[in-house]
Motif scaffolding. Structure first.
Motif, PDB file in Angstrom:
ATOM      1  N   LEU A  32       0.828  -1.204   0.000  1.00  0.00           N
ATOM      2  CA  LEU A  32       0.000   0.000   0.000  1.00  0.00           C
ATOM      3  C   LEU A  32       0.862   1.253   0.000  1.00  0.00           C
ATOM      4  O   LEU A  32       0.583   2.220  -0.727  1.00  0.00           O
ATOM      5  N   GLY A  33       1.910   1.257   0.814  1.00  0.00           N
ATOM      6  CA  GLY A  33       2.778   2.430   0.850  1.00  0.00           C
ATOM      7  C   GLY A  33       3.521   2.661  -0.453  1.00  0.00           C
ATOM      8  O   GLY A  33       3.611   3.798  -0.946  1.00  0.00           O
TER       9      GLY A  33
ATOM     10  N   LEU B 236      -1.493   5.459   8.867  1.00  0.00           N
ATOM     11  CA  LEU B 236      -0.542   6.263   8.091  1.00  0.00           C
ATOM     12  C   LEU B 236      -0.732   6.087   6.582  1.00  0.00           C
ATOM     13  O   LEU B 236      -1.069   7.048   5.870  1.00  0.00           O
ATOM     14  N   ALA B 237      -0.546   4.868   6.088  1.00  0.00           N
ATOM     15  CA  ALA B 237      -0.539   4.671   4.630  1.00  0.00           C
ATOM     16  C   ALA B 237      -1.910   4.907   4.009  1.00  0.00           C
ATOM     17  O   ALA B 237      -2.036   5.644   3.020  1.00  0.00           O
ATOM     18  N   ALA B 238      -2.948   4.298   4.554  1.00  0.00           N
ATOM     19  CA  ALA B 238      -4.281   4.423   3.955  1.00  0.00           C
ATOM     20  C   ALA B 238      -4.785   5.863   3.937  1.00  0.00           C
ATOM     21  O   ALA B 238      -5.265   6.341   2.899  1.00  0.00           O
TER      22      ALA B 238
ATOM     23  N   ALA C 294      -7.348   9.126   9.645  1.00  0.00           N
ATOM     24  CA  ALA C 294      -6.398   8.464  10.540  1.00  0.00           C
ATOM     25  C   ALA C 294      -7.007   8.252  11.925  1.00  0.00           C
ATOM     26  O   ALA C 294      -6.875   7.166  12.524  1.00  0.00           O
ATOM     27  N   LEU C 295      -7.679   9.278  12.460  1.00  0.00           N
ATOM     28  CA  LEU C 295      -8.285   9.137  13.780  1.00  0.00           C
ATOM     29  C   LEU C 295      -9.416   8.114  13.761  1.00  0.00           C
ATOM     30  O   LEU C 295      -9.594   7.354  14.724  1.00  0.00           O
ATOM     31  N   TYR C 296     -10.175   8.088  12.684  1.00  0.00           N
ATOM     32  CA  TYR C 296     -11.260   7.107  12.572  1.00  0.00           C
ATOM     33  C   TYR C 296     -10.691   5.685  12.569  1.00  0.00           C
ATOM     34  O   TYR C 296     -11.177   4.803  13.295  1.00  0.00           O
TER      35      TYR C 296
END
Length: 775
Positions: free
Chosen positions: A612-613, A690-692, A762-764
């Motif tokens: 993914l990254g 991070l990546a998504a 990211a928080l979700y």
């Protein structure tokens, strides 16, 4: 003082360089990083920087041809040499553990007489392709013959003819693509290692030189004896004739049931002393002694054939370049006028009737549009031995649906994709009609969609009549295939707008092949969706295809006012099509990376994080490079905006509350995340937090929502981007992800910076991951 004429060698070099430069201008006018500043100050100049797209589409094509060449050698070795390990199933269906010893044995010993005869047949067929395909690509039907003005240059006719043969040797992309992969693979399995591409290129150039001489003889003889209408009809026949050796040569790498293997086994021994056979001996030579004799004989045959061809060519031109048949024209008598009140059948609109008239008048257009798909499909089935298994279409619904879809989309590639190109110099007339050019193109897309549906409807109707019982799966796949054809009609017309250059004088420059390759790639993705076992995945791809069709049409509409302007082009801005193409590129690169990482020792979560990254970073880098070269405006920003931290946090609160409430209503998963090991947990955290967010928010909010925002209100752009973001997720997560998409879309709309939706995302993900681990 009159300058001295160039020497023979310099004249040959200048003419060859002229042809190479013209090929570069036609196919790759973006390879130079030099900016063009000769445009009007109001709008940017025409952009030719499509080299990146060309390179990305050329790589899978070379990989495909290389794979076919590899399996051709291995299949012929298995069948003709009767290798027990792979004789029954061929190399395509034999496991690697069984095939590796076979390959090692093949590389350790010289080719057998049977294998040498089969490979000689394949090289001869591909050499014939390198002659017929260039002749059938439109050069014969051109009203102007470049040799007529070349003879006015201050050089000897023999020098001019040798230069013509040399430039046709070097500038034959179709021939090089047909021959080079095969000669490279032959050299590889002969033990030449990494020198194989160079050896294969040199071997291909020898065959291309002979092909160039034969092509020049045929071209010159036909132009001196036939008029323009006869040349046009003959070109249609040659374009069809070129398919036969192409599919027969490629059939060796597509299966083991074709009748071409019987021809290969029956090749006489003297065939290995012809130029293709000697070239094979040369590539497969194990030492200098075995190399010397084939090299001398090949050189002698090549020189002799070239000198003989040049002698015939001089005889053809002994009375001058312009023949009597070249300027003759056959004018048909005008049809008798119809009575004043006689009723006439009128089909469709005036634009559609005009398009049908063009199709019926141009035989080459008619053959390539309506007859070529049947020949391609029939030729592939015939030469690969699948014609004996026609009943397999009824037994495999996916194959039936894919066959019908292929027939329809190929018709579109030769018709709807060529809509602007077929207008030729009369394109300006479309701008004088009492309707907009966009409406005219939409009517043409509707017409070609109806015509393209005829083949699949006929095929599906016959299949349903022959089926012993009704099958809902078969009917559903048929409907999906039929639904894709109108969408691809819009895609073909839109890509045809980008591909067409109505101001080009060269026939080969009027359509940029890069966009045709892109259309074929998109068609292949839809075929892959038809083969997917899940109905949800199939419906998702239909929705994505529909969105892509709308986005490409929007982008093509922006280009229509500038088609006839040689200097101006629409301002480069971020469009919805950029987001959809970036999403497809991102998921394709992610899948490819997972395939490459499958054989490594990394854990599945580590593989997913790396894939993914890497896919996200490469997609972002490629898009930023394209935007930088095009000086695109509206490129999404990450940090600069209106309170991105505050708006991102607020959006995360709403999304997390809904997500946890939705998850609480679902049953407890059978495999909770409580037992996740430490390293796996870190990889999962890296992927989720991070990546998504970084990759997906740049694509769906920055590009897709930002592009839709150009022509839609904010709520519509946010809703569409959120819906497309949700349908690429697992079915159970679609609803909460849709709400997440709405929250991130609102955060991006209000802040104007990608930091806000990235923070929300990211928080979700962090909150949902923590909830699942402690559930």
């Amino acid at each position: 003082m009159t300058p001295a004429p160039p020497t023979a060698w310099r004249a040959v070099w200048l003419l060859t360089r002229l042809r190479l430069q013209r090929l570069l201008n036609v196919s790759g006018r973006g390879f130079s990083f030099k900016k063009n500043n000769k445009s009007r100050p109001a709008t940017p100049g025409k952009r030719g920087g499509r080299w990146l797209l060309t390179a990305l589409l050329l790589l899978p094509m070379l990989f495909s041809f290389g794979s076919i060449a590899r399996h051709s050698v291995l299949n012929m070795h298995c069948l003709l040499d009767q290798v027990a390990a792979c004789q029954a199933r061929g190399s395509l269906h034999t496991g690697s553990h069984l095939l590796e010893p076979v390959i090692a044995q093949l590389m350790a010993t010289p080719f057998s007489a049977a294998l040498a005869g089969g490979l000689t047949l394949q090289l001869a067929l591909l050499w014939l392709v390198s002659v017929l395909l260039p002749l059938g690509m439109g050069e014969l039907a051109k009203p102007d013959w470049d040799l007529e003005w070349l003879v006015t240059l201050p050089i000897a006719k023999s020098t001019l003819l040798w230069a013509r043969v040399l430039e046709r040797t070097l500038v034959n992309p179709a021939g090089l693509l047909a021959l080079w992969p095969s000669t490279t693979v032959i050299a590889w399995y002969s033990g030449q290692g990494w020198f194989s591409p160079l050896s294969g290129l040199l071997a291909s150039l020898i065959l291309l030189a002979l092909a160039a001489m034969l092509r020049t003889l045929i071209d010159t003889g036909l132009r001196l004896s036939l008029n323009a209408s006869q040349l046009g009809n003959l070109q249609a026949v040659i374009s069809l004739a070129g398919l036969l050796p192409m599919y027969m040569g490629m059939s060796f790498g597509m299966g083991t049931g074709g009748f071409a293997y019987a021809w290969a086994a029956a090749m006489p021994a003297w065939s290995t002393w012809t130029p293709p056979g000697l070239l094979l001996r040369l590539l497969n030579a194990s030492d200098v002694a075995a190399l010397l004799m084939p090299a001398v004989l090949l050189l002698a045959q090549t020189v002799l054939l070239m000198l003989l061809g040049m002698a015939i060519l001089r005889r053809q031109l002994r009375q001058g370049v312009v023949g009597a048949g070249q300027r003759e024209g056959a004018r048909k008598p005008a049809p008798a006028p119809l009575p004043a009140r006689q009723w006439r059948l009128r089909i469709g609109t005036a634009i559609q009737r005009r398009e049908l008239t063009l199709l019926l008048r141009d035989r080459n257009f008619l053959v390539q549009t309506l007859l070529m798909p049947l020949l391609i499909l029939g030729g592939q089935a015939l030469f690969t031995g699948q014609a004996r298994d026609v009943h397999a279409l009824l037994e495999h619904p996916v194959l039936l649906a894919a066959t019908g879809f292929f027939l329809g989309t190929y018709v579109l590639m030769m018709s709807a994709f060529q809509t602007l190109n077929k207008e030729g110099g009369a394109l300006w007339l479309l701008y004088t009609f009492p309707i907009s050019v966009e409406q005219a193109l939409r009517q043409k897309a509707q017409l070609w969609a109806v015509l393209a549906l005829l083949y699949p409807l006929t095929l599906f109707g016959v299949a349903l009549a022959w089926l012993p019982a009704w099958s809902w799966q078969t009917a559903g796949l048929m409907l999906l295939a039929l639904a894709g054809i109108p969408l691809y009609s819009l895609i073909a017309v839109a890509l045809g707008v980008f591909a067409s250059d109505p101001l080009a004088t060269e026939t080969t420059a009027k359509v940029r092949p890069t966009y045709m390759y892109l259309y074929l790639l998109l068609t292949g993705l839809y075929l892959a969706a038809l083969a997917a076992g899940s109905l949800v995945q199939q419906l998702v791809f239909v929705v994505l295809t529909g969105a892509l069709a709308v986005a490409l049409w929007q982008k093509a509409r922006d280009s229509l006012p500038y088609l006839l302007d040689p200097a101006a082009s629409p301002p480069a801005t971020v469009a919805a099509a950029d987001g959809l193409i970036a999403a497809m590129l991102f998921f394709s690169l992610q899948t490819l990376a997972l395939i490459l990482l499958k054989s490594t020792s990394a854990t599945p979560l580590a593989q997913l994080a790396i894939a993914l990254g890497a896919a996200g970073a490469l997609t972002y880098a490629l898009l930023r490079l394209v935007y930088w070269r095009a000086r695109t405006t509206g490129v999404p920003r990450i940090g600069q905006g209106r309170q991105p931290w505050r708006r991102g946090g607020a959006g995360a609160c709403v999304a997390v509350l809904f997500g946890i409430g939705y998850a609480a209503l679902l049953p407890t998963p059978a495999a909770p995340l409580q037992g996740v090991l430490s390293w796996n947990g870190l990889w999962l955290l890296a992927v989720s937090v991070l990546a998504a967010p970084l990759c997906e928010e740049f694509i769906f909010r920055g590009l897709l929502q930002g592009g839709l925002r150009r022509s839609l209100p904010a709520w519509q752009a946010i809703g569409i981007a959120a819906a497309l973001f949700a349908i690429v997720q697992p079915p159970a997560a679609m609803l909460p992800v849709f709400v997440l998409g709405l929250c991130t879309g609102i955060a991006y709309e209000r802040s104007g910076a990608l930091l806000a939706p990235m923070l929300t995302h990211a928080l979700y993900n962090a909150a949902m991951l923590g909830y699942q681990m402690n559930r």
